[in-house]
Design a protein around this motif. Sequence first.
Motif, PDB file in Angstrom:
ATOM      1  N   PHE A   1       0.538  -1.223  -0.031  1.00 60.57           N
ATOM      2  CA  PHE A   1      -0.030   0.077   0.117  1.00 60.57           C
ATOM      3  C   PHE A   1       0.702   1.232   0.174  1.00 60.57           C
ATOM      4  O   PHE A   1       0.366   2.411  -0.324  1.00 60.57           O
ATOM      5  N   ARG A   2       2.157   1.285   0.494  1.00 54.25           N
ATOM      6  CA  ARG A   2       2.770   2.510   0.739  1.00 54.25           C
ATOM      7  C   ARG A   2       2.980   3.233  -0.605  1.00 54.25           C
ATOM      8  O   ARG A   2       3.144   4.612  -0.503  1.00 54.25           O
ATOM      9  N   GLY A   3       3.339   2.458  -1.709  1.00 52.22           N
ATOM     10  CA  GLY A   3       3.233   3.400  -3.077  1.00 52.22           C
ATOM     11  C   GLY A   3       1.883   3.899  -3.463  1.00 52.22           C
ATOM     12  O   GLY A   3       2.064   5.093  -3.672  1.00 52.22           O
ATOM     13  N   PRO A   4       0.836   3.345  -3.483  1.00 52.49           N
ATOM     14  CA  PRO A   4      -0.425   3.838  -3.808  1.00 52.49           C
ATOM     15  C   PRO A   4      -0.704   5.039  -2.947  1.00 52.49           C
ATOM     16  O   PRO A   4      -1.399   5.783  -3.399  1.00 52.49           O
ATOM     17  N   VAL A   5      -0.555   5.151  -1.652  1.00 51.22           N
ATOM     18  CA  VAL A   5      -1.103   5.902  -0.800  1.00 51.22           C
ATOM     19  C   VAL A   5      -0.402   7.347  -1.152  1.00 51.22           C
ATOM     20  O   VAL A   5      -0.829   8.312  -0.798  1.00 51.22           O
ATOM     21  N   LYS A   6       0.954   7.262  -1.851  1.00 52.58           N
ATOM     22  CA  LYS A   6       1.618   8.418  -2.133  1.00 52.58           C
ATOM     23  C   LYS A   6       1.082   9.365  -3.263  1.00 52.58           C
ATOM     24  O   LYS A   6       0.672  10.453  -3.058  1.00 52.58           O
ATOM     25  N   GLN A   7       0.687   8.519  -4.267  1.00 51.39           N
ATOM     26  CA  GLN A   7       0.065   9.057  -5.554  1.00 51.39           C
ATOM     27  C   GLN A   7      -0.936   8.425  -6.286  1.00 51.39           C
ATOM     28  O   GLN A   7      -1.301   9.014  -7.230  1.00 51.39           O
ATOM     29  N   ARG A   8      -1.489   7.560  -5.750  1.00 52.45           N
ATOM     30  CA  ARG A   8      -2.352   6.859  -6.644  1.00 52.45           C
ATOM     31  C   ARG A   8      -3.535   6.595  -5.560  1.00 52.45           C
ATOM     32  O   ARG A   8      -3.952   5.212  -5.008  1.00 52.45           O
ATOM     33  N   ARG A   9      -4.135   7.610  -5.286  1.00 46.50           N
ATOM     34  CA  ARG A   9      -5.418   7.601  -4.220  1.00 46.50           C
ATOM     35  C   ARG A   9      -6.560   7.569  -5.022  1.00 46.50           C
ATOM     36  O   ARG A   9      -6.751   8.243  -5.921  1.00 46.50           O
ATOM     37  N   ALA A  10      -7.865   7.012  -4.526  1.00 45.56           N
ATOM     38  CA  ALA A  10      -9.170   6.976  -5.222  1.00 45.56           C
ATOM     39  C   ALA A  10     -10.073   6.952  -4.281  1.00 45.56           C
ATOM     40  O   ALA A  10      -9.760   7.196  -2.769  1.00 45.56           O
ATOM     41  N   ILE A  11     -11.149   7.488  -4.779  1.00 42.53           N
ATOM     42  CA  ILE A  11     -12.592   7.410  -3.872  1.00 42.53           C
ATOM     43  C   ILE A  11     -13.505   6.285  -4.530  1.00 42.53           C
ATOM     44  O   ILE A  11     -13.624   6.083  -5.593  1.00 42.53           O
ATOM     45  N   VAL A  12     -13.843   5.520  -3.454  1.00 42.54           N
ATOM     46  CA  VAL A  12     -14.705   4.351  -3.728  1.00 42.54           C
ATOM     47  C   VAL A  12     -16.218   4.552  -3.287  1.00 42.54           C
ATOM     48  O   VAL A  12     -16.380   4.861  -2.059  1.00 42.54           O
ATOM     49  N   PRO A  13     -16.905   5.165  -4.334  1.00 42.02           N
ATOM     50  CA  PRO A  13     -18.321   5.582  -3.810  1.00 42.02           C
ATOM     51  C   PRO A  13     -19.120   4.334  -3.459  1.00 42.02           C
ATOM     52  O   PRO A  13     -19.127   3.418  -4.086  1.00 42.02           O
ATOM     53  N   ALA A  14     -20.058   4.544  -2.475  1.00 45.24           N
ATOM     54  CA  ALA A  14     -20.968   3.510  -1.906  1.00 45.24           C
ATOM     55  C   ALA A  14     -22.279   4.132  -1.534  1.00 45.24           C
ATOM     56  O   ALA A  14     -22.303   5.308  -0.909  1.00 45.24           O
ATOM     57  N   VAL A  15     -23.410   3.497  -1.996  1.00 41.83           N
ATOM     58  CA  VAL A  15     -24.574   3.519  -1.318  1.00 41.83           C
ATOM     59  C   VAL A  15     -24.706   3.526   0.288  1.00 41.83           C
ATOM     60  O   VAL A  15     -25.292   4.331   1.029  1.00 41.83           O
ATOM     61  N   GLY A  16     -24.113   2.331   0.802  1.00 45.80           N
ATOM     62  CA  GLY A  16     -23.853   2.203   2.174  1.00 45.80           C
ATOM     63  C   GLY A  16     -23.113   0.965   2.270  1.00 45.80           C
ATOM     64  O   GLY A  16     -22.636   0.222   1.434  1.00 45.80           O
ATOM     65  N   TYR A  17     -22.979   0.203   3.541  1.00 49.02           N
ATOM     66  CA  TYR A  17     -22.075  -0.820   3.672  1.00 49.02           C
ATOM     67  C   TYR A  17     -22.644  -1.680   4.609  1.00 49.02           C
ATOM     68  O   TYR A  17     -23.468  -1.335   5.376  1.00 49.02           O
ATOM     69  N   TYR A  18     -22.298  -3.077   4.653  1.00 47.75           N
ATOM     70  CA  TYR A  18     -22.892  -4.032   5.754  1.00 47.75           C
ATOM     71  C   TYR A  18     -21.829  -4.192   6.813  1.00 47.75           C
ATOM     72  O   TYR A  18     -20.558  -4.315   6.560  1.00 47.75           O
ATOM     73  N   GLU A  19     -22.144  -4.140   8.038  1.00 46.40           N
ATOM     74  CA  GLU A  19     -21.032  -4.711   9.176  1.00 46.40           C
ATOM     75  C   GLU A  19     -22.041  -5.724   9.928  1.00 46.40           C
ATOM     76  O   GLU A  19     -23.171  -5.895  10.213  1.00 46.40           O
ATOM     77  N   TRP A  20     -21.221  -6.765  10.550  1.00 43.98           N
ATOM     78  CA  TRP A  20     -21.786  -7.703  11.461  1.00 43.98           C
ATOM     79  C   TRP A  20     -21.872  -7.628  12.884  1.00 43.98           C
ATOM     80  O   TRP A  20     -20.306  -7.486  13.277  1.00 43.98           O
ATOM     81  N   ARG A  21     -22.708  -7.510  13.812  1.00 41.21           N
ATOM     82  CA  ARG A  21     -22.239  -7.481  15.275  1.00 41.21           C
ATOM     83  C   ARG A  21     -22.397  -8.856  15.824  1.00 41.21           C
ATOM     84  O   ARG A  21     -23.411  -9.483  15.573  1.00 41.21           O
ATOM     85  N   LYS A  22     -21.359  -9.326  16.537  1.00 47.16           N
ATOM     86  CA  LYS A  22     -21.312 -10.526  17.192  1.00 47.16           C
ATOM     87  C   LYS A  22     -22.207 -10.513  18.462  1.00 47.16           C
ATOM     88  O   LYS A  22     -21.888  -9.606  19.322  1.00 47.16           O
TER      89      LYS A  22
END
Length: 237
Positions: free
Chosen positions: A92-113
């Motif tokens: 990840f260290r190469g991309p974080v310097k100059q290859r950043r993106a936005i990943v658009p989402a309507v929403g996301y799921y998460e699980w509660r144990k």
Amino acid sequence: MCGRYVTPAVEHVEALFDIEALGADLPEPSYNTPPTDPVPVVVEPEPKGGGDAVRRVERARWGLLPSFAKDPSFSSKAFNARIETVLEKPTFRGPVKQRRAIVPAVGYYEWRKTADGTKAGSKTPYFIHPEREDDLIAFAGLYSWWADPTKPGDDPSRWVLSTTILTRGSTGELAGIHDRMPLMLPRALWDQWLDQSVIGTQGLLDEASQAGVELASTLVMHEVGPEVGRVASKIGR
């Protein structure tokens, strides 16, 4: 972490993010997107021949493929990147310097144990999303181009665009669901995050992380059915 989310229609992304160009074969919206599936990403690459950067929506494999990956299966373990260590990891260290993106989402799921008397316990899925239905979440992402070594050098299809979603420790109500949450960017940081002339430093990550806390506090959530745990399911709210 973020292991399932709802991908938006390209038209929604195009309007909200002031997109200037559309890539080929963009994915249809999906209500249950798992890692390694194709997803839309917003990037702003600088043309190789010079000139102004162009904000684009492109099709990307969800799960980063660094240049040293031997095959596409590597992406199944790189669909999230912890913001605390992203500058240290070779993936990840190469991309974080100059290859950043936005990943658009309507929403996301998460699980509660939850405890149910068994050793494993059970997990209840929740859908987490903006209060206004016409809003999207802008996940902070990274991207990378990977050359498939099994294809000829002159085959354009050998180049695979891939992406990952940054995560940080959960805060507020979200911490009661899971100890990690995706990093969300407010509109005020979109331009800076996408700009390749801005080098990704710890300072930029810290700024994005703090802004993400405030944005996360505005999200709403509700319990959904267990179908979201099955990749074949395409369910909505």
